[in-house]
Design a protein around this motif. Sequence first.
Motif, PDB file in Angstrom:
ATOM      1  N   GLN A  21       0.828  -1.204   0.000  1.00 33.98           N
ATOM      2  CA  GLN A  21       0.000   0.000   0.000  1.00 33.98           C
ATOM      3  C   GLN A  21       0.865   1.258   0.000  1.00 33.98           C
ATOM      4  O   GLN A  21       0.604   2.207  -0.742  1.00 33.98           O
ATOM      5  N   ASN A  22       1.915   1.253   0.822  1.00 32.67           N
ATOM      6  CA  ASN A  22       2.824   2.400   0.867  1.00 32.67           C
ATOM      7  C   ASN A  22       3.530   2.609  -0.469  1.00 32.67           C
ATOM      8  O   ASN A  22       3.653   3.740  -0.940  1.00 32.67           O
ATOM      9  N   ALA A  23       4.005   1.523  -1.080  1.00 30.21           N
ATOM     10  CA  ALA A  23       4.701   1.632  -2.365  1.00 30.21           C
ATOM     11  C   ALA A  23       3.783   2.191  -3.438  1.00 30.21           C
ATOM     12  O   ALA A  23       4.193   3.033  -4.252  1.00 30.21           O
ATOM     13  N   ILE A  24       2.550   1.745  -3.460  1.00 28.37           N
ATOM     14  CA  ILE A  24       1.589   2.228  -4.453  1.00 28.37           C
ATOM     15  C   ILE A  24       1.275   3.699  -4.222  1.00 28.37           C
ATOM     16  O   ILE A  24       1.251   4.496  -5.165  1.00 28.37           O
ATOM     17  N   MET A  25       1.063   4.076  -2.968  1.00 36.83           N
ATOM     18  CA  MET A  25       0.745   5.476  -2.682  1.00 36.83           C
ATOM     19  C   MET A  25       1.909   6.397  -3.022  1.00 36.83           C
ATOM     20  O   MET A  25       1.706   7.537  -3.405  1.00 36.83           O
ATOM     21  N   GLU A  26       3.132   5.905  -2.918  1.00 34.75           N
ATOM     22  CA  GLU A  26       4.283   6.709  -3.314  1.00 34.75           C
ATOM     23  C   GLU A  26       4.371   6.837  -4.831  1.00 34.75           C
ATOM     24  O   GLU A  26       4.911   7.808  -5.341  1.00 34.75           O
ATOM     25  N   ALA A  27       3.848   5.856  -5.552  1.00 34.27           N
ATOM     26  CA  ALA A  27       3.937   5.843  -7.010  1.00 34.27           C
ATOM     27  C   ALA A  27       2.861   6.693  -7.683  1.00 34.27           C
ATOM     28  O   ALA A  27       3.027   7.115  -8.817  1.00 34.27           O
ATOM     29  N   ILE A  28       1.764   6.947  -6.980  1.00 34.33           N
ATOM     30  CA  ILE A  28       0.688   7.758  -7.564  1.00 34.33           C
ATOM     31  C   ILE A  28       0.471   8.988  -6.709  1.00 34.33           C
ATOM     32  O   ILE A  28       0.934   9.058  -5.577  1.00 34.33           O
ATOM     33  N   GLU A  29      -0.215   9.942  -7.245  1.00 29.35           N
ATOM     34  CA  GLU A  29      -0.509  11.175  -6.513  1.00 29.35           C
ATOM     35  C   GLU A  29      -1.614  10.904  -5.499  1.00 29.35           C
ATOM     36  O   GLU A  29      -2.756  10.646  -5.890  1.00 29.35           O
ATOM     37  N   PRO A  30      -1.326  10.987  -4.204  1.00 33.57           N
ATOM     38  CA  PRO A  30      -2.329  10.665  -3.188  1.00 33.57           C
ATOM     39  C   PRO A  30      -3.596  11.504  -3.280  1.00 33.57           C
ATOM     40  O   PRO A  30      -4.676  11.013  -3.001  1.00 33.57           O
ATOM     41  N   ASP A  31      -3.475  12.765  -3.684  1.00 35.06           N
ATOM     42  CA  ASP A  31      -4.666  13.602  -3.747  1.00 35.06           C
ATOM     43  C   ASP A  31      -5.574  13.229  -4.914  1.00 35.06           C
ATOM     44  O   ASP A  31      -6.712  13.649  -4.984  1.00 35.06           O
ATOM     45  N   GLU A  32      -5.063  12.407  -5.850  1.00 34.09           N
ATOM     46  CA  GLU A  32      -5.863  11.977  -6.988  1.00 34.09           C
ATOM     47  C   GLU A  32      -6.679  10.726  -6.685  1.00 34.09           C
ATOM     48  O   GLU A  32      -7.559  10.360  -7.446  1.00 34.09           O
ATOM     49  N   VAL A  33      -6.376  10.066  -5.609  1.00 39.29           N
ATOM     50  CA  VAL A  33      -6.959   8.755  -5.359  1.00 39.29           C
ATOM     51  C   VAL A  33      -8.153   8.828  -4.423  1.00 39.29           C
ATOM     52  O   VAL A  33      -8.069   9.347  -3.323  1.00 39.29           O
ATOM     53  N   ALA A  34      -9.225   8.298  -4.899  1.00 41.12           N
ATOM     54  CA  ALA A  34     -10.398   8.048  -4.072  1.00 41.12           C
ATOM     55  C   ALA A  34     -10.633   6.550  -4.169  1.00 41.12           C
ATOM     56  O   ALA A  34     -10.224   5.916  -5.136  1.00 41.12           O
ATOM     57  N   ASP A  35     -11.270   5.978  -3.205  1.00 42.77           N
ATOM     58  CA  ASP A  35     -11.463   4.530  -3.208  1.00 42.77           C
ATOM     59  C   ASP A  35     -12.017   4.021  -4.537  1.00 42.77           C
ATOM     60  O   ASP A  35     -11.582   3.010  -5.054  1.00 42.77           O
ATOM     61  N   ALA A  36     -12.975   4.731  -5.079  1.00 41.91           N
ATOM     62  CA  ALA A  36     -13.630   4.276  -6.304  1.00 41.91           C
ATOM     63  C   ALA A  36     -12.715   4.331  -7.516  1.00 41.91           C
ATOM     64  O   ALA A  36     -12.961   3.670  -8.507  1.00 41.91           O
ATOM     65  N   GLU A  46       2.657   3.163 -14.293  1.00 49.16           N
ATOM     66  CA  GLU A  46       3.727   2.749 -15.198  1.00 49.16           C
ATOM     67  C   GLU A  46       5.068   2.580 -14.495  1.00 49.16           C
ATOM     68  O   GLU A  46       5.933   1.882 -15.005  1.00 49.16           O
ATOM     69  N   HIS A  47       5.265   3.231 -13.365  1.00 53.63           N
ATOM     70  CA  HIS A  47       6.535   3.171 -12.629  1.00 53.63           C
ATOM     71  C   HIS A  47       6.261   2.705 -11.208  1.00 53.63           C
ATOM     72  O   HIS A  47       5.385   3.252 -10.537  1.00 53.63           O
ATOM     73  N   LEU A  48       7.027   1.714 -10.765  1.00 47.87           N
ATOM     74  CA  LEU A  48       6.870   1.227  -9.398  1.00 47.87           C
ATOM     75  C   LEU A  48       8.235   0.855  -8.844  1.00 47.87           C
ATOM     76  O   LEU A  48       8.991   0.099  -9.469  1.00 47.87           O
ATOM     77  N   ASP A  49       8.548   1.410  -7.690  1.00 45.95           N
ATOM     78  CA  ASP A  49       9.821   1.147  -7.027  1.00 45.95           C
ATOM     79  C   ASP A  49       9.527   0.554  -5.651  1.00 45.95           C
ATOM     80  O   ASP A  49       9.034   1.246  -4.767  1.00 45.95           O
ATOM     81  N   ILE A  50       9.814  -0.734  -5.512  1.00 49.28           N
ATOM     82  CA  ILE A  50       9.653  -1.383  -4.208  1.00 49.28           C
ATOM     83  C   ILE A  50      11.017  -1.820  -3.670  1.00 49.28           C
ATOM     84  O   ILE A  50      11.105  -2.651  -2.773  1.00 49.28           O
ATOM     85  N   SER A  51      12.073  -1.243  -4.231  1.00 47.88           N
ATOM     86  CA  SER A  51      13.426  -1.611  -3.827  1.00 47.88           C
ATOM     87  C   SER A  51      13.667  -1.290  -2.355  1.00 47.88           C
ATOM     88  O   SER A  51      13.068  -0.381  -1.790  1.00 47.88           O
ATOM     89  N   TYR A  52      14.539  -2.082  -1.753  1.00 52.23           N
ATOM     90  CA  TYR A  52      14.958  -1.890  -0.373  1.00 52.23           C
ATOM     91  C   TYR A  52      13.776  -1.882   0.593  1.00 52.23           C
ATOM     92  O   TYR A  52      13.766  -1.135   1.576  1.00 52.23           O
ATOM     93  N   THR A  53      12.760  -2.689   0.284  1.00 55.10           N
ATOM     94  CA  THR A  53      11.633  -2.873   1.196  1.00 55.10           C
ATOM     95  C   THR A  53      11.650  -4.325   1.658  1.00 55.10           C
ATOM     96  O   THR A  53      12.463  -5.124   1.187  1.00 55.10           O
TER      97      THR A  53
END
Length: 160
Positions: A21-36, A46-53
């Motif tokens: 959840q943290n990795a995804i929220m870092e990859a997208i703009e939090p203010d753009e996300v609503a549950d729906a 398109e970009h996801l960084d889960i390195s060093y987790t």
Amino acid sequence: MVPRVHTLALHIWDSLSPDWQNAIMEAIEPDEVADASLIYYFEKLEHLDISYTQIDDLSPVQLFPNLKHLDVSATPIQDFRALQHLPHLKELHAAYCRPFSLELLTFTPQLSVLDLSYPCGPLIETSYIEQLSQLEELFLNKTGLTNVLDLLMLEKLRVL
């Protein structure tokens, strides 16, 4: 009544680990996300960084069908089969990871950058690497690879 897409998005979100959840929220703009709209952003990501987790399960990447850049470096992931569900992947950084079968990468025909440096064990095999015809950059530092004959088939390779 709760819309089906909204319910599905919440179910998917709730099934993810806090690290995911943290990795995804870092990859997208939090203010753009609503549950729906979570599913909409899953498809756009398109970009996801889960390195060093401490993420050790790669299967959630299947939620991101348009993922182009993925960094899993220095994670405890042992099962890389989810990579075969990323046909648009162009960059994979998996330095300091457990080695995996390069056959999985044959499902990523657009892959142009691959980093397998400093693996936590010997590379399993390299015979499938010649099928990565779009590969332009390949990083194999400290892999112990001595047979480079398979690499000669990579016509677009410019960085080794």
